[in-house]
Design a protein around this motif. Structure first.
Motif, PDB file in Angstrom:
ATOM      1  N   ARG A  60      21.341  83.892  66.643  1.00 48.49           N
ATOM      2  CA  ARG A  60      20.868  83.840  65.251  1.00 48.49           C
ATOM      3  C   ARG A  60      20.424  85.210  64.780  1.00 48.49           C
ATOM      4  N   ALA A  81      23.475  75.368  73.433  1.00 48.27           N
ATOM      5  CA  ALA A  81      22.579  75.323  72.269  1.00 48.27           C
ATOM      6  C   ALA A  81      21.649  76.538  72.257  1.00 48.27           C
ATOM      7  N   THR A  82      21.161  76.940  73.424  1.00 54.06           N
ATOM      8  CA  THR A  82      20.272  78.113  73.464  1.00 54.06           C
ATOM      9  C   THR A  82      21.059  79.383  73.122  1.00 54.06           C
ATOM     10  N   HIS A  83      22.333  79.408  73.469  1.00 54.42           N
ATOM     11  CA  HIS A  83      23.157  80.567  73.095  1.00 54.42           C
ATOM     12  C   HIS A  83      23.281  80.663  71.571  1.00 54.42           C
ATOM     13  N   GLU A 121      21.229  79.649  69.486  1.00 58.63           N
ATOM     14  CA  GLU A 121      19.924  80.115  69.013  1.00 58.63           C
ATOM     15  C   GLU A 121      19.771  81.619  69.250  1.00 58.63           C
ATOM     16  N   ALA A 122      20.182  82.084  70.422  1.00 64.14           N
ATOM     17  CA  ALA A 122      20.054  83.505  70.762  1.00 64.14           C
ATOM     18  C   ALA A 122      20.920  84.386  69.861  1.00 64.14           C
ATOM     19  N   ARG A 160      12.244  85.116  72.624  1.00 63.44           N
ATOM     20  CA  ARG A 160      12.601  86.144  71.642  1.00 63.44           C
ATOM     21  C   ARG A 160      11.333  86.697  70.985  1.00 63.44           C
ATOM     22  N   THR A 219      13.803  79.467  74.344  1.00 60.01           N
ATOM     23  CA  THR A 219      14.549  80.668  73.933  1.00 60.01           C
ATOM     24  C   THR A 219      13.869  81.351  72.746  1.00 60.01           C
ATOM     25  N   LEU A 274      17.141  85.913  77.215  1.00 56.37           N
ATOM     26  CA  LEU A 274      16.629  84.872  76.321  1.00 56.37           C
ATOM     27  C   LEU A 274      16.994  83.479  76.817  1.00 56.37           C
TER      28      LEU A 274
END
Lengths: 141, 137
Positions: free
Chosen positions: B137, B130-132, B134-135, A125, A121, A132
């Motif tokens: 941030r 977890a990737t959400h 992060e996305a 970005r 991810t 993403l």
């Protein structure tokens, strides 16, 4: 489980090799340091897998065909694409360990799956690739 | 006497054989997926400018709900109560991020306890949440 561990080892070896190539094509200091820390993480996991396979007295030969890139990389864009690709591949390998492990070993596999998914991810970005995220990280496409 | 003995026998049977069905261990994950999707819907309704960024994340949660319902063998409850929620309670990106982190913990626990056949699904959902985070941030 040996089969899945060996596949994870192959994926981690491929990632280590790929990050070496990726690093060459990144200039930005932040991107370079991200690639370096990712490589260190994959090396640590590789070492852990070698130890685990030793414990299980599993033969790790034949050597995995790690040293072949899925596509040619000649610039930053390609390098970032490769970084996403290898993290997705590593995530798939660790996900395959979830059904064949339990307890702490399963939690480790999940933490590595998650870490690679989060790294993918971040690279998306940086590369300005959308979306993403994917709904099922590590699920074979 | 015969009748009461029969009743007593019935009573014993009533207590034992058919316990209330336990909710499926994946049910909390399904409920949470729908709640997270609804939280994104509210945030988008309150701040349409966030739609491009948040819509794919809401879609991930709906994909989780669909897959979880299939594995549980239930129907996805239709019409999440998102539209009726007052706009003042709309989640911000920061609260969505916290909700994703909490949701990741739920999914990790479910994955840890899951039988082999369900471990990969719960694990992917944990990783996705977890990737959400992060996305966002």
């Amino acid at each position: 489980m040996t089969e899945q561990l060996a596949a994870a080892l192959a994926a981690e070896e491929a990632a280590i090799y790929a990050y070496g190539v990726i690093g060459v094509h990144l200039k930005d200091g932040d991107e370079v340091s991200r690639a370096r820390s990712a490589e260190l993480e994959h090396r640590a996991r590789r070492d852990g897998l070698v130890d685990r396979l030793d414990e299980l007295k599993a033969s790790t030969a034949p050597a995995p065909p790690a040293y072949r890139l899925p596509f040619e990389v000649s610039d930053r864009e390609g390098a970032l694409k490769l970084a996403v690709h290898v993290e997705d591949g590593v995530a798939q390998a660790w996900r395959a360990l979830l059904p064949v492990t339990e307890g702490a070993e399963r939690l480790d596999a999940l933490s590595f799956l998650t870490d690679s998914a989060v790294r993918a991810t971040r690279w998306r970005r940086i590369a300005e690739v959308t979306p993403l995220t994917m709904a099922f990280p590590g699920r074979p496409s | 006497m015969v009748g009461s003995a029969a009743l007593a026998g019935c009573g014993v049977f009533d207590r034992e054989p058919e316990p209330a069905p336990q909710p499926d261990p994946l049910q909390p994950l399904l409920d949470e997926s729908l709640a997270l999707a609804a939280a994104y819907d509210r945030a988008i309704a309150a701040q349409p400018g966030l739609a491009t960024r948040l819509t794919p994340l809401a879609e991930d949660h709906r994909a989780h709900a669909t897959e979880l319902a299939r594995v549980i063998g239930t129907a996805v409850p239709s019409a999440a109560p998102s539209a009726s929620a007052p706009a003042s309670t709309a989640d911000t990106v920061a609260t969505l991020r916290k909700a994703e982190q909490a949701g990741q913990k739920t999914a990790v626990a479910v994955c840890q306890a899951a039988p082999a056949a369900r471990a990969a699904l719960a694990g992917s959902i944990a990783a996705c949440r977890a990737t959400h985070a992060e996305a966002l941030r």
